[in-house]
Write an enzyme that holds these catalytic residues in place. Structure first.
Site, PDB file in Angstrom:
ATOM      1  N   TYR A 158       0.795  -1.189   0.026  1.00 40.85           N
ATOM      2  CA  TYR A 158      -0.124  -0.020  -0.006  1.00 40.85           C
ATOM      3  C   TYR A 158       0.754   1.450  -0.211  1.00 40.85           C
ATOM      4  CZ  TYR A 158      -3.893   3.230   1.343  1.00 40.85           C
ATOM      5  OH  TYR A 158      -4.766   4.199   1.367  1.00 40.85           O
ATOM      6  N   LYS A 162       0.720   4.227  -3.169  1.00 39.48           N
ATOM      7  CA  LYS A 162       0.568   5.559  -2.902  1.00 39.48           C
ATOM      8  C   LYS A 162       1.497   6.474  -3.265  1.00 39.48           C
ATOM      9  CE  LYS A 162      -3.849   4.624  -1.949  1.00 39.48           C
ATOM     10  NZ  LYS A 162      -4.773   5.054  -2.905  1.00 39.48           N
TER      11      LYS A 162
END
Length: 238
Positions: A158, A162
């Site tokens: 994650y 991002k």
């Protein structure tokens, strides 16, 4: 917008509809999308469900064709759909297939949806693109010993996705600046949604709280910032 049938995405859809905008509520699941749209229509909004899986080129093409047919242009694109990947696995214990799966949704999906809808955005007099990122995508946060994120468990999924999304945002902003299309990344913060329900701590921030910065960037006046990374306190360090 993508991923709009629940959580922060639903609250963004609600806020934009409350401003009088026609909202195309994207959802992978047709039934859930229709239910979410019906709730917002009952509150007085002009909200229309649309099936959109950001990893499925066929649904992306179908969504673009539907928007082409009516209303024929797109004023705002909110790329909200995202997946977290495994929580707690360090990079040394993460396989390439797991990383690819997260990047497929959080980065490549944004690229495919944006490119498919860009012709419709170009027809708007003041188009806006908001990519929903996260503070965990900030390299500055992770490398600052004084910031709590420097103490978070290492992850190859994650946070990496991002960070990549932030760079993609900057590159779109560079390309589209000449067209007057403002492109920014938003960090809504950790909110009490299904996305964070498995975290080992309690979150009290609401999805509506997180939606506020996304709505602000989606409705920027002409001459507003582009190629930036923002939360509700202002600029986020890259």
């Amino acid at each position: 917008m993508t991923g709009a049938n629940k959580g922060i995405g639903f609250e963004v859809a609600a806020a934009l509809a409350a401003r009088g905008m026609t909202v195309l509520l994207g959802s992978r699941d047709r039934a859930r999308g229709e239910q979410a749209a019906a709730r917002l229509r009952a509150a007085g909004g002009d909200v229309r469900p649309i099936v959109l899986d950001v990893t499925d080129p066929a649904t992306i093409a179908a969504a673009a064709a539907a928007i082409e047919a009516a209303p024929g242009r797109l004023d705002v694109l909110v790329n909200n759909a995202g997946v977290a990947g495994p929580v707690g696995d360090p990079p040394s214990a993460t396989g390439p297939a797991t990383v690819r799966e997260v990047l497929e949704t959080n980065v490549i999906g944004v690229l495919m949806v944006t490119n498919a809808l860009l012709p419709l955005l170009r027809r708007s007099p003041a188009a806006r693109i908001v990519n929903v990122s996260s503070g965990v995508g900030s390299l500055a946060h992770h490398t600052d010993p004084a910031h709590y994120m420097s103490g978070l468990p290492a992850s190859a999924t994650y946070p990496v996705s991002k960070t990549a999304l932030n760079q993609l945002t900057v590159q779109y902003a560079k390309e589209l600046r000449k067209d007057g299309i403002l492109v920014n990344a938003a960090a809504p913060g950790a909110c009490a949604t299904d996305f964070t329900k498995d975290l080992p701590f309690t979150i009290t921030r609401s999805a509506a709280d997180g939606a506020a910065i996304i709505v602000e960037l989606a409705t920027l006046a002409p001459g507003g910032p582009t190629g930036g990374f923002f939360d509700d306190e202002g600029i986020v360090r890259w």
